[in-house]
Design a protein around this motif. Sequence first.
Motif, PDB file in Angstrom:
ATOM      1  N   LYS A  80       0.829  -1.201   0.000  1.00  0.00           N
ATOM      2  CA  LYS A  80       0.000   0.000   0.000  1.00  0.00           C
ATOM      3  C   LYS A  80       0.870   1.261   0.000  1.00  0.00           C
ATOM      4  O   LYS A  80       0.547   2.249  -0.679  1.00  0.00           O
ATOM      5  N   VAL A  81       1.956   1.259   0.752  1.00  0.00           N
ATOM      6  CA  VAL A  81       2.839   2.427   0.784  1.00  0.00           C
ATOM      7  C   VAL A  81       3.480   2.650  -0.587  1.00  0.00           C
ATOM      8  O   VAL A  81       3.518   3.778  -1.101  1.00  0.00           O
ATOM      9  N   ASN A  82       3.983   1.592  -1.207  1.00  0.00           N
ATOM     10  CA  ASN A  82       4.593   1.714  -2.541  1.00  0.00           C
ATOM     11  C   ASN A  82       3.591   2.226  -3.569  1.00  0.00           C
ATOM     12  O   ASN A  82       3.912   3.094  -4.387  1.00  0.00           O
ATOM     13  N   ALA A  83       2.369   1.693  -3.519  1.00  0.00           N
ATOM     14  CA  ALA A  83       1.344   2.120  -4.476  1.00  0.00           C
ATOM     15  C   ALA A  83       0.985   3.588  -4.278  1.00  0.00           C
ATOM     16  O   ALA A  83       0.794   4.339  -5.252  1.00  0.00           O
ATOM     17  N   PHE A  84       0.908   4.026  -3.026  1.00  0.00           N
ATOM     18  CA  PHE A  84       0.582   5.419  -2.735  1.00  0.00           C
ATOM     19  C   PHE A  84       1.677   6.352  -3.261  1.00  0.00           C
ATOM     20  O   PHE A  84       1.380   7.390  -3.877  1.00  0.00           O
ATOM     21  N   ILE A  85       2.931   5.996  -3.030  1.00  0.00           N
ATOM     22  CA  ILE A  85       4.048   6.830  -3.481  1.00  0.00           C
ATOM     23  C   ILE A  85       4.028   6.983  -5.004  1.00  0.00           C
ATOM     24  O   ILE A  85       4.212   8.080  -5.539  1.00  0.00           O
ATOM     25  N   ARG A  86       3.774   5.874  -5.701  1.00  0.00           N
ATOM     26  CA  ARG A  86       3.714   5.931  -7.175  1.00  0.00           C
ATOM     27  C   ARG A  86       2.533   6.780  -7.635  1.00  0.00           C
ATOM     28  O   ARG A  86       2.659   7.599  -8.552  1.00  0.00           O
ATOM     29  N   LEU A  87       1.391   6.569  -7.018  1.00  0.00           N
ATOM     30  CA  LEU A  87       0.178   7.262  -7.443  1.00  0.00           C
ATOM     31  C   LEU A  87       0.289   8.770  -7.285  1.00  0.00           C
ATOM     32  O   LEU A  87      -0.153   9.544  -8.142  1.00  0.00           O
ATOM     33  N   ILE A  88       0.896   9.198  -6.194  1.00  0.00           N
ATOM     34  CA  ILE A  88       0.822  10.598  -5.798  1.00  0.00           C
ATOM     35  C   ILE A  88       2.013  11.421  -6.285  1.00  0.00           C
ATOM     36  O   ILE A  88       2.069  12.640  -6.074  1.00  0.00           O
ATOM     37  N   LYS A  89       2.961  10.779  -6.960  1.00  0.00           N
ATOM     38  CA  LYS A  89       4.193  11.459  -7.365  1.00  0.00           C
ATOM     39  C   LYS A  89       3.918  12.720  -8.186  1.00  0.00           C
ATOM     40  O   LYS A  89       4.496  13.788  -7.940  1.00  0.00           O
ATOM     41  N   GLN A  90       3.023  12.621  -9.138  1.00  0.00           N
ATOM     42  CA  GLN A  90       2.743  13.766 -10.015  1.00  0.00           C
ATOM     43  C   GLN A  90       2.131  14.920  -9.228  1.00  0.00           C
ATOM     44  O   GLN A  90       2.444  16.086  -9.484  1.00  0.00           O
ATOM     45  N   ARG A  91       1.260  14.610  -8.278  1.00  0.00           N
ATOM     46  CA  ARG A  91       0.654  15.682  -7.475  1.00  0.00           C
ATOM     47  C   ARG A  91       1.712  16.355  -6.606  1.00  0.00           C
ATOM     48  O   ARG A  91       1.683  17.570  -6.398  1.00  0.00           O
ATOM     49  N   GLN A  92       2.641  15.565  -6.085  1.00  0.00           N
ATOM     50  CA  GLN A  92       3.750  16.149  -5.319  1.00  0.00           C
ATOM     51  C   GLN A  92       4.530  17.137  -6.172  1.00  0.00           C
ATOM     52  O   GLN A  92       4.873  18.235  -5.718  1.00  0.00           O
ATOM     53  N   GLU A  93       4.832  16.746  -7.405  1.00  0.00           N
ATOM     54  CA  GLU A  93       5.611  17.606  -8.294  1.00  0.00           C
ATOM     55  C   GLU A  93       4.860  18.885  -8.641  1.00  0.00           C
ATOM     56  O   GLU A  93       5.470  19.886  -9.028  1.00  0.00           O
ATOM     57  N   SER A  94       3.523  18.855  -8.472  1.00  0.00           N
ATOM     58  CA  SER A  94       2.708  20.045  -8.708  1.00  0.00           C
ATOM     59  C   SER A  94       2.570  20.902  -7.447  1.00  0.00           C
ATOM     60  O   SER A  94       1.872  21.914  -7.476  1.00  0.00           O
ATOM     61  N   GLY A  95       3.212  20.470  -6.350  1.00  0.00           N
ATOM     62  CA  GLY A  95       3.218  21.279  -5.138  1.00  0.00           C
ATOM     63  C   GLY A  95       2.254  20.856  -4.048  1.00  0.00           C
ATOM     64  O   GLY A  95       2.120  21.558  -3.030  1.00  0.00           O
ATOM     65  N   VAL A  96       1.576  19.717  -4.223  1.00  0.00           N
ATOM     66  CA  VAL A  96       0.648  19.248  -3.189  1.00  0.00           C
ATOM     67  C   VAL A  96       1.454  18.731  -1.993  1.00  0.00           C
ATOM     68  O   VAL A  96       2.373  17.924  -2.145  1.00  0.00           O
ATOM     69  N   LYS A  97       1.105  19.194  -0.796  1.00  0.00           N
ATOM     70  CA  LYS A  97       1.780  18.790   0.439  1.00  0.00           C
ATOM     71  C   LYS A  97       1.143  17.516   0.985  1.00  0.00           C
ATOM     72  O   LYS A  97      -0.077  17.417   1.069  1.00  0.00           O
ATOM     73  N   LEU A  98       1.994  16.543   1.367  1.00  0.00           N
ATOM     74  CA  LEU A  98       1.506  15.245   1.849  1.00  0.00           C
ATOM     75  C   LEU A  98       1.900  15.028   3.302  1.00  0.00           C
ATOM     76  O   LEU A  98       3.061  15.235   3.685  1.00  0.00           O
ATOM     77  N   THR A  99       0.943  14.609   4.117  1.00  0.00           N
ATOM     78  CA  THR A  99       1.198  14.289   5.525  1.00  0.00           C
ATOM     79  C   THR A  99       0.560  12.943   5.848  1.00  0.00           C
ATOM     80  O   THR A  99      -0.605  12.713   5.539  1.00  0.00           O
ATOM     81  N   ASP A 112      11.734   9.633   2.860  1.00  0.00           N
ATOM     82  CA  ASP A 112      12.690   9.769   1.755  1.00  0.00           C
ATOM     83  C   ASP A 112      12.010  10.255   0.480  1.00  0.00           C
ATOM     84  O   ASP A 112      12.673  10.768  -0.422  1.00  0.00           O
ATOM     85  N   ASN A 113      10.693  10.079   0.401  1.00  0.00           N
ATOM     86  CA  ASN A 113       9.929  10.562  -0.748  1.00  0.00           C
ATOM     87  C   ASN A 113       9.228  11.886  -0.454  1.00  0.00           C
ATOM     88  O   ASN A 113       8.202  12.203  -1.063  1.00  0.00           O
ATOM     89  N   ALA A 114       9.815  12.658   0.477  1.00  0.00           N
ATOM     90  CA  ALA A 114       9.356  14.020   0.785  1.00  0.00           C
ATOM     91  C   ALA A 114       7.934  14.058   1.333  1.00  0.00           C
ATOM     92  O   ALA A 114       7.194  15.013   1.097  1.00  0.00           O
ATOM     93  N   ILE A 115       7.541  13.016   2.065  1.00  0.00           N
ATOM     94  CA  ILE A 115       6.235  12.975   2.709  1.00  0.00           C
ATOM     95  C   ILE A 115       6.421  13.194   4.199  1.00  0.00           C
ATOM     96  O   ILE A 115       7.231  12.503   4.837  1.00  0.00           O
TER      97      ILE A 115
END
Length: 225
Positions: free
Chosen positions: A122-141, A167-170
């Motif tokens: 689940k953690v790996n899938a979340f990191i892959r899914l959300i990568k593009q939103r992170q690059e657009s500036g979405v903050k993840l907690t 390590d993935n800036a979350i």
Amino acid sequence: MDECHHGAAQTVEDVIGAAKARYVYGLTATPKREDGLEKKVFMQFGPIRFRYTAKERAQKQGIAHYVYPRFTRLVSPIDLKITEANRGSIFDMNTYETVYEKDLLEANKDIVISSPGLNQSKVNAFIRLIKQRQESGVKLTIVTLDPEGYPEEKIEDTRLLVRLLRDNAINVHLKEHMHEHFAIIDDEIVWYGSMNLLSRAKADDNLMRVKNKEAAIELFEITFG
């Protein structure tokens, strides 16, 4: 014994051990424990012999079920603004994923997920899914249980998952005790229920989806004070 998931406690173990009954039966709605000690419960009572989920009960009753969110503070029903669209937004482990992932991928500002448990897939899938939103500036907690509170055999694996998220800036917020399972997207869309969004889902888990800023504020207060 009712609520037999408490069978991992030493007091219950002593009582059951002293019982002279030929058969010992346990009843519980939550056989899976967040601390991983359900093995002790099965040692006390044996394997699960029968399951009856809330979904099966609702189908047998033939009565429509609606969930209206309430947390700790008193909120006016008018302020809550539950619409017909929101009222039917109840999901189980087989129906939530498409709608939930769509909400994540449409986030514009921030995503906060409270998931007491973590697992690798689940953690790996979340990191892959959300990568593009992170690059657009979405903050993840992510809010989750401190690995140090896990059973010894799970501590290191959980530490590695926390490290992977960081390590993935979350941003990862660790708590010694917690029970809340939710996701809040852009301070307004709320997913709330019994499901660990970053760990294994169970057949009787449910989630409701509402779009409501007041509900989001209440959950933030519960979680962060």
